[in-house]
Write a protein that holds these residues in place. Sequence first.
Motif, PDB file in Angstrom:
ATOM      1  N   ARG A   1       0.833  -1.190   0.000  1.00 12.70           N
ATOM      2  CA  ARG A   1       0.000   0.000   0.000  1.00 12.70           C
ATOM      3  C   ARG A   1       0.874   1.249   0.000  1.00 12.70           C
ATOM      4  O   ARG A   1       2.033   1.217   0.410  1.00 12.70           O
ATOM      5  CB  ARG A   1      -0.900   0.004   1.231  1.00 12.70           C
ATOM      6  CG  ARG A   1      -0.146   0.217   2.539  1.00 12.70           C
ATOM      7  CD  ARG A   1      -1.045   0.085   3.760  1.00 12.70           C
ATOM      8  NE  ARG A   1      -0.321   0.402   4.988  1.00 12.70           N
ATOM      9  CZ  ARG A   1       0.467  -0.441   5.637  1.00 12.70           C
ATOM     10  NH1 ARG A   1       0.640  -1.671   5.164  1.00 12.70           N
ATOM     11  NH2 ARG A   1       1.089  -0.079   6.743  1.00 12.70           N
TER      12      ARG A   1
ATOM     13  N   SER B   1       1.085   5.176   1.435  1.00 12.89           N
ATOM     14  CA  SER B   1       0.545   5.922   2.569  1.00 12.89           C
ATOM     15  C   SER B   1       1.044   7.366   2.575  1.00 12.89           C
ATOM     16  O   SER B   1       1.963   7.728   1.832  1.00 12.89           O
ATOM     17  CB  SER B   1       0.940   5.248   3.889  1.00 12.89           C
ATOM     18  OG  SER B   1       0.403   3.954   3.995  1.00 12.89           O
TER      19      SER B   1
ATOM     20  N   VAL C   1       3.084   9.751   4.862  1.00 14.65           N
ATOM     21  CA  VAL C   1       4.064   9.583   5.925  1.00 14.65           C
ATOM     22  C   VAL C   1       4.713  10.931   6.212  1.00 14.65           C
ATOM     23  O   VAL C   1       5.069  11.669   5.293  1.00 14.65           O
ATOM     24  CB  VAL C   1       5.136   8.553   5.516  1.00 14.65           C
ATOM     25  CG1 VAL C   1       6.220   8.466   6.579  1.00 14.65           C
ATOM     26  CG2 VAL C   1       4.506   7.178   5.295  1.00 14.65           C
TER      27      VAL C   1
ATOM     28  N   LEU D   1      -8.325  12.104   5.896  1.00 12.80           N
ATOM     29  CA  LEU D   1      -7.400  12.222   4.769  1.00 12.80           C
ATOM     30  C   LEU D   1      -7.518  13.573   4.069  1.00 12.80           C
ATOM     31  O   LEU D   1      -6.510  14.229   3.787  1.00 12.80           O
ATOM     32  CB  LEU D   1      -7.660  11.084   3.779  1.00 12.80           C
ATOM     33  CG  LEU D   1      -6.794  11.044   2.524  1.00 12.80           C
ATOM     34  CD1 LEU D   1      -5.322  10.977   2.886  1.00 12.80           C
ATOM     35  CD2 LEU D   1      -7.182   9.855   1.648  1.00 12.80           C
TER      36      LEU D   1
ATOM     37  N   PRO E   1       5.214   2.351   2.930  1.00 14.21           N
ATOM     38  CA  PRO E   1       5.874   2.355   4.246  1.00 14.21           C
ATOM     39  C   PRO E   1       7.203   1.621   4.291  1.00 14.21           C
ATOM     40  O   PRO E   1       8.054   1.948   5.119  1.00 14.21           O
ATOM     41  CB  PRO E   1       4.831   1.686   5.152  1.00 14.21           C
ATOM     42  CG  PRO E   1       3.521   1.963   4.489  1.00 14.21           C
ATOM     43  CD  PRO E   1       3.808   1.930   3.017  1.00 14.21           C
TER      44      PRO E   1
ATOM     45  N   GLU F   1       3.109   6.931  10.013  1.00 11.45           N
ATOM     46  CA  GLU F   1       2.207   6.655   8.896  1.00 11.45           C
ATOM     47  C   GLU F   1       0.827   7.191   9.269  1.00 11.45           C
ATOM     48  O   GLU F   1       0.140   6.653  10.133  1.00 11.45           O
ATOM     49  CB  GLU F   1       2.136   5.145   8.624  1.00 11.45           C
ATOM     50  CG  GLU F   1       1.231   4.791   7.462  1.00 11.45           C
ATOM     51  CD  GLU F   1       1.126   3.288   7.246  1.00 11.45           C
ATOM     52  OE1 GLU F   1       0.356   2.886   6.360  1.00 11.45           O
ATOM     53  OE2 GLU F   1       1.806   2.521   7.966  1.00 11.45           O
TER      54      GLU F   1
ATOM     55  N   ASP G   1      -1.939   7.783   7.165  1.00 13.05           N
ATOM     56  CA  ASP G   1      -3.110   7.161   6.552  1.00 13.05           C
ATOM     57  C   ASP G   1      -2.667   6.377   5.321  1.00 13.05           C
ATOM     58  O   ASP G   1      -1.789   6.812   4.573  1.00 13.05           O
ATOM     59  CB  ASP G   1      -4.130   8.223   6.129  1.00 13.05           C
ATOM     60  CG  ASP G   1      -5.530   7.638   5.954  1.00 13.05           C
ATOM     61  OD1 ASP G   1      -5.657   6.406   5.969  1.00 13.05           O
ATOM     62  OD2 ASP G   1      -6.478   8.419   5.797  1.00 13.05           O
ATOM     63  N   ALA G   2      -3.259   5.207   5.141  1.00 14.00           N
ATOM     64  CA  ALA G   2      -3.076   4.466   3.894  1.00 14.00           C
ATOM     65  C   ALA G   2      -3.983   5.103   2.855  1.00 14.00           C
ATOM     66  O   ALA G   2      -5.151   5.388   3.122  1.00 14.00           O
ATOM     67  CB  ALA G   2      -3.431   3.001   4.092  1.00 14.00           C
ATOM     68  N   LEU G   3      -3.451   5.352   1.680  1.00 10.45           N
ATOM     69  CA  LEU G   3      -4.227   6.017   0.633  1.00 10.45           C
ATOM     70  C   LEU G   3      -5.069   4.966  -0.092  1.00 10.45           C
ATOM     71  O   LEU G   3      -4.519   4.025  -0.678  1.00 10.45           O
ATOM     72  CB  LEU G   3      -3.277   6.719  -0.341  1.00 10.45           C
ATOM     73  CG  LEU G   3      -2.424   7.810   0.321  1.00 10.45           C
ATOM     74  CD1 LEU G   3      -1.383   8.348  -0.650  1.00 10.45           C
ATOM     75  CD2 LEU G   3      -3.297   8.932   0.848  1.00 10.45           C
TER      76      LEU G   3
END
Length: 297
Positions: free
Chosen positions: A168, A170, A172, A184, A244, A258, A260-262
């Motif tokens: 994934r 993210s 960062v 987000l 990440p 980190e 948020d994961a996009l």
Amino acid sequence: MLELNYHHLRYFRAVAHDGNLTRTAERLNLSQSALSIQIKQLEERLGHALFERRGRQLFLTEAGRIALDHADTIFSAGEELVETLKETGRTRRAIRIGSLATLSRNFQIEFLRPILGRSDVDIILRSGSAGELLGALEGLNLDIVLLNQPPMAQATTPFIAQHIYQQRVSLVGRPSYGEPGAKLSDLLASHPVILPTLESGVRTQFEALATRLGVTPQVAAEVDDMAMMRLLAREGAGLAVLPPIVVKGELETGALVEFDALPGMIESFYAVTVKRRFPNPLIGPLLEPALERTIGT
């Protein structure tokens, strides 16, 4: 049928790589005139001039460049033959790996981990552009190439691209940018971002995501090198859009967070080889764990 004198070809190749007749003659312990005769005889056999002189330097003609490409392929294949078929008493084997210059070093280490520390393995690493690396792979100067996009299909060279890993992508950045899990759209509206360049597939995914969210982020930097993105994030230049794994150490120490994961965004990694009659046996131990991880995701 016209036969080629491979001694002439070997001398030509040495001069072509040195770019200086005198230096090559000294290195090969030959007289300059003897070396010149060898080159001249090859030119007569091929029917084309291979060098042009500019001052004291020798430069390849168009025919010379073609001849050098073939010479490199021929002698690289010979070296591979010796390495592959020499007696089994050999204690060490080399594997030559090319990696896109901008690729994550952490990913490269993870890929190499199955053979790291083995006393019977010599790891030879080379970085460069995709074109340079694929050319070296085609010329048998590399065993495997790591890229973040599969190469375009070619009729002349059927590259074999295997998808070995994906992660994934993210946001960062430094902990001072806020709390992980923040909304987000708020993060993107409040802080500048460090983005890959427009040629990157990740950049295309990010632009589409920003459009869906209805935000226009401030761009702090556009970078084609993941290592530089990591350094900019550490310096607080903005929120970096990257996998990440690139900042694995910083996440573990807390230097970076980190946020948020996009959604829907991934970075893919490929191992590229070419079909060979005698493939390097070390390719299997490298690819098998990577392919198992990919199948399991």
